[in-house]
Design a protein around this motif. Structure first.
Motif, mmCIF file in Angstrom:
data_model
loop_
_atom_site.group_PDB
_atom_site.id
_atom_site.type_symbol
_atom_site.label_atom_id
_atom_site.label_comp_id
_atom_site.label_asym_id
_atom_site.label_seq_id
_atom_site.Cartn_x
_atom_site.Cartn_y
_atom_site.Cartn_z
ATOM 1 N N ASP A 41 32.266 24.700 -30.176
ATOM 2 C CA ASP A 41 32.382 23.906 -28.953
ATOM 3 C C ASP A 41 33.526 24.382 -28.066
ATOM 4 O O ASP A 41 33.503 24.200 -26.856
ATOM 5 C CB ASP A 41 32.614 22.432 -29.300
ATOM 6 N N PHE A 42 34.549 24.939 -28.680
ATOM 7 C CA PHE A 42 35.676 25.499 -27.934
ATOM 8 C C PHE A 42 36.401 26.502 -28.821
ATOM 9 O O PHE A 42 36.133 26.600 -30.021
ATOM 10 C CB PHE A 42 36.635 24.404 -27.446
ATOM 11 N N ILE A 43 37.310 27.259 -28.205
ATOM 12 C CA ILE A 43 38.074 28.276 -28.930
ATOM 13 C C ILE A 43 39.563 27.993 -28.774
ATOM 14 O O ILE A 43 40.023 27.619 -27.683
ATOM 15 C CB ILE A 43 37.756 29.689 -28.400
ATOM 16 N N THR A 44 40.311 28.137 -29.860
ATOM 17 C CA THR A 44 41.770 28.132 -29.756
ATOM 18 C C THR A 44 42.269 29.550 -30.008
ATOM 19 O O THR A 44 41.700 30.288 -30.809
ATOM 20 C CB THR A 44 42.424 27.185 -30.771
ATOM 21 N N ILE A 45 43.317 29.915 -29.297
ATOM 22 C CA ILE A 45 43.976 31.201 -29.522
ATOM 23 C C ILE A 45 45.412 30.918 -29.946
ATOM 24 O O ILE A 45 46.144 30.208 -29.242
ATOM 25 C CB ILE A 45 43.954 32.082 -28.267
ATOM 26 N N LEU A 46 45.791 31.444 -31.092
ATOM 27 C CA LEU A 46 47.147 31.299 -31.600
ATOM 28 C C LEU A 46 47.856 32.636 -31.388
ATOM 29 O O LEU A 46 47.375 33.674 -31.872
ATOM 30 C CB LEU A 46 47.153 30.932 -33.079
ATOM 31 N N ALA A 47 48.962 32.641 -30.667
ATOM 32 C CA ALA A 47 49.668 33.883 -30.353
ATOM 33 C C ALA A 47 51.145 33.741 -30.684
ATOM 34 O O ALA A 47 51.692 32.633 -30.664
ATOM 35 C CB ALA A 47 49.492 34.238 -28.877
ATOM 36 N N ASN A 48 51.775 34.862 -30.993
ATOM 37 C CA ASN A 48 53.227 34.899 -31.171
ATOM 38 C C ASN A 48 53.744 36.138 -30.466
ATOM 39 O O ASN A 48 53.600 37.252 -30.958
ATOM 40 C CB ASN A 48 53.604 34.928 -32.653
ATOM 41 N N GLU A 49 54.311 35.940 -29.284
ATOM 42 C CA GLU A 49 54.749 37.056 -28.452
ATOM 43 C C GLU A 49 56.269 37.160 -28.396
ATOM 44 O O GLU A 49 56.838 37.656 -27.425
ATOM 45 C CB GLU A 49 54.123 36.891 -27.060
ATOM 46 N N ASN A 50 56.877 36.700 -29.469
ATOM 47 C CA ASN A 50 58.324 36.772 -29.601
ATOM 48 C C ASN A 50 58.824 38.216 -29.551
ATOM 49 O O ASN A 50 59.928 38.501 -29.105
ATOM 50 C CB ASN A 50 58.734 36.114 -30.923
ATOM 51 N N TRP A 51 57.983 39.144 -29.999
ATOM 52 C CA TRP A 51 58.360 40.563 -30.064
ATOM 53 C C TRP A 51 58.435 41.216 -28.689
ATOM 54 O O TRP A 51 59.030 42.272 -28.523
ATOM 55 C CB TRP A 51 57.355 41.328 -30.924
ATOM 56 N N ASN A 52 57.816 40.574 -27.672
ATOM 57 C CA ASN A 52 57.680 41.225 -26.367
ATOM 58 C C ASN A 52 58.469 40.467 -25.294
ATOM 59 O O ASN A 52 58.085 39.354 -24.919
ATOM 60 C CB ASN A 52 56.200 41.282 -25.981
ATOM 61 N N PRO A 53 59.556 41.041 -24.798
ATOM 62 C CA PRO A 53 60.361 40.334 -23.791
ATOM 63 C C PRO A 53 59.722 40.291 -22.404
ATOM 64 O O PRO A 53 60.173 39.544 -21.541
ATOM 65 C CB PRO A 53 61.660 41.162 -23.764
ATOM 66 N N ASN A 54 58.675 41.069 -22.176
ATOM 67 C CA ASN A 54 58.052 41.159 -20.858
ATOM 68 C C ASN A 54 56.775 40.323 -20.839
ATOM 69 O O ASN A 54 55.791 40.649 -21.507
ATOM 70 C CB ASN A 54 57.735 42.624 -20.544
ATOM 71 N N VAL A 55 56.758 39.242 -20.054
ATOM 72 C CA VAL A 55 55.605 38.331 -20.057
ATOM 73 C C VAL A 55 54.410 38.884 -19.297
ATOM 74 O O VAL A 55 53.341 38.270 -19.304
ATOM 75 C CB VAL A 55 55.983 36.932 -19.481
ATOM 76 N N ASP A 56 54.547 40.042 -18.645
ATOM 77 C CA ASP A 56 53.384 40.652 -17.997
ATOM 78 C C ASP A 56 52.281 40.938 -19.015
ATOM 79 O O ASP A 56 51.090 40.770 -18.731
ATOM 80 C CB ASP A 56 53.784 41.959 -17.299
ATOM 81 N N GLY A 57 52.670 41.384 -20.205
ATOM 82 C CA GLY A 57 51.691 41.628 -21.260
ATOM 83 C C GLY A 57 50.978 40.365 -21.664
ATOM 84 O O GLY A 57 49.756 40.353 -21.886
#
Length: 542
Positions: free
Chosen positions: A429-445
């Protein structure tokens, strides 16, 4: 005459290919100048026109060089956010990806100006085949699928529910080719009618979407309907992989809960935490006795609370560890074990649903082909880490909320594989995405990930709820609208509604078909070329 020679010289031809890459870069998220995607390939096609006049090995080498230069120019800018965290991986990525998108085009050299239809058919089929390859091998890096490049312009890609992201790539290529042929024939004072019609064909899905496909507004009537999903997402800004957190996961869980429950609506049916935010979920065969499990049960006993879906690392014993290069050895207790990147949904009644990450970031989470090429473990120290993440075979894909809505928790990198995401979306019915972007200081990614998800949401008409540590947390509805988001240090809860997926889209019924057709065309044309060459060689000399 001298000016004409300059325009056809190889240095100028190389300049055109680099210019083409830069135009695509400036049209790509997060720059967002999306009209450039519809004509950014034109300078590259002019460059190809120039080198097709060469002969022999010079022609073959020139085709590869200009395609490599064009792709490298595009990726140099688009993936530059990666250089802020790992320069070596950034360099390897743009070089390898550019090689992949240049070498297979060598067969273009077999077609002269008199066979342009086959030439352009081969160009499109090669490109789309390579987009499929980048989604289906262990060095997969599908950040740069053309159809995903319009993620900042959801109003243009509503037709993705019919053609998908893969179709978007095809129509963008058709548009670019048509514009090039119109310019070429107009300069040569030839008829451009067929090419104008071809241009209209290439633009049709985007024009139809912009002018005729209405994007509904999120109204109170819709949010209170039976089709409504109500999910709370945590956007955190916390350090990860610290020794104390690993030894005492209950401290991390308590901290996450304290942040979560302050602003959370009690009517939500699911609470989602980021990927690997709990670094130690313990042994999966003995969950009831693990401190992480007990910490969740403590929360449930003190609060009339909803299921919590969290990301974390879990572990399982592995008896044949000597035969598996991805198994780790505990010398103190003399056994081998596997490490898994997991999404676990904990329910107040003590039940759990576990899903393992299946697609890993090459050299960052899993060293590819390690069993066949063990020397790669030394290479990992240069471009990534020696992490050895494995798939947990006993997990289950589909999890449920307190209201029995079905969802699949996707773990970060998996979310940029549009074909696989379409297959996941058919089931839930829906999708969740779990992310951990602590490693990347640039939020453009992180934003590139997000705009990638816009096309995914539209092609399956499914809402996406994204929880991230650092980076971007957001809610994307089934029409590709970004309803709300938190970015970087803006820690807190996103409490949001979205209308659930209600039916299978047309695209989902035939997803992957254009990839199959492209692969057949690519190899069919190659076989035709090889057969023709062999036939010529066998002809008797007069």
């Amino acid at each position: 005459m001298k000016l004409n020679s300059l325009f056809k010289s190889f240095p100028f031809t190389l300049f055109l290919s680099i210019l083409s890459g830069q135009l695509i870069y400036w049209g790509w998220p997060t720059n967002g100048n999306y009209p450039l995607l519809f004509f950014g390939f034109v300078p590259l096609y002019i460059a190809l026109e120039n080198v097709l006049k060469y002969n022999g090995i010079k022609k073959i080498a020139s085709i590869v060089i200009i395609l490599f230069a064009s792709h490298l120019s595009w990726l140099f800018g688009t993936a530059s956010w990666l250089s802020d965290s790992t320069t070596q991986t950034y360099i390897l990525l743009i070089v390898v990806e550019s090689l992949i998108f240049s070498v297979p085009f060598v067969f273009l050299s077999n077609f002269s100006n008199s066979k342009k239809f086959i030439f352009w058919l081969l160009f499109i089929s090669t490109w789309i085949t390579l987009e499929y390859v980048t989604q289906n091998w262990l060095l997969s890096i599908p950040y740069f699928i053309l159809g995903s490049g319009l993620g900042m312009s959801a109003y243009l890609i509503q037709t993705y529910e019919y053609i998908g992201i893969e179709g978007g790539s095809i129509f963008i290529l058709i548009t670019n080719i048509s514009l090039f042929l119109i310019l070429k024939k107009a300069f040569q004072k030839e008829s451009i009618l067929i090419n104008v019609l071809m241009l209209f064909l290439g633009l049709f899905p985007f024009l139809f979407s912009a002018f005729f496909m209405h994007i509904p507004k999120l109204t109170e009537e819709k949010t209170s309907s039976l089709d409504s999903i109500h999910v709370a997402l945590l956007h955190s800004y916390l350090p990860t992989y610290q020794k104390e957190q690993h030894l005492h996961p209950e401290l991390t869980i308590e901290k996450l809960w304290n942040i979560s429950h302050q602003n959370q609506d009690s009517n939500a049916e699911l609470l989602v935490w980021p990927e690997t935010i709990v670094s130690n979920l313990g042994w999966l065969s003995n969950q009831q006795n693990e401190s992480s499990y007990l910490a969740f049960m403590k929360i449930f006993s003190q609060n009339n609370i909803i299921p919590i879906c969290t990301g974390g690392h879990g572990f399982s014993l592995y008896n044949n560890g000597k035969d598996n290069p991805y198994a780790a050895y505990d010398s103190n207790r003399n056994f081998y074990y596997l490490t898994h990147n997991l999404a676990i949904t904990y329910h107040p009644n003590g039940q759990q649903e576990i899903r393992s990450k299946e697609i890993f970031v090459p050299f960052q989470e899993r060293i590819p082909y390690l069993k066949s090429f063990p020397f790669l473990k030394h290479f990992a120290d240069v471009v990534g880490s020696n992490a050895k993440i494995s798939v947990y075979e006993k997990g289950r894909e589909i999890h449920k909320t307190s209201k029995n809505h079905r969802f699949i928790p996707i773990l970060c990198y998996e979310s940029i594989f549009p074909l696989q995401m379409a297959r996941y979306a058919e089931k839930v019915d829906f999708i969740t995405i779990l992310a951990n972007e602590n490693w990347n200081p640039n939020v453009d990614g992180s934003h590139q990930y997000l705009y990638n998800n816009v096309g995914v949401a539209i092609q399956s008409r499914i809402p996406i709820f994204r929880s991230s540590n650092h980076g971007v947390s957001s809610v994307v509805d089934k029409y590709g609208k970004i309803l709300i988001k938190r970015v970087d240090k803006d820690q807190g809860i996103i409490d949001a509604y979205a209308v659930q997926k209600t039916e299978t889209t047309i695209y989902e019924m035939y997803s992957g078909s254009s990839y199959l057709i492209s692969i057949l065309l690519y190899f069919g044309i190659i076989l035709y070329v090889l057969f023709k060459k062999l036939s010529i060689k066998k002809l008797p000399k007069k």
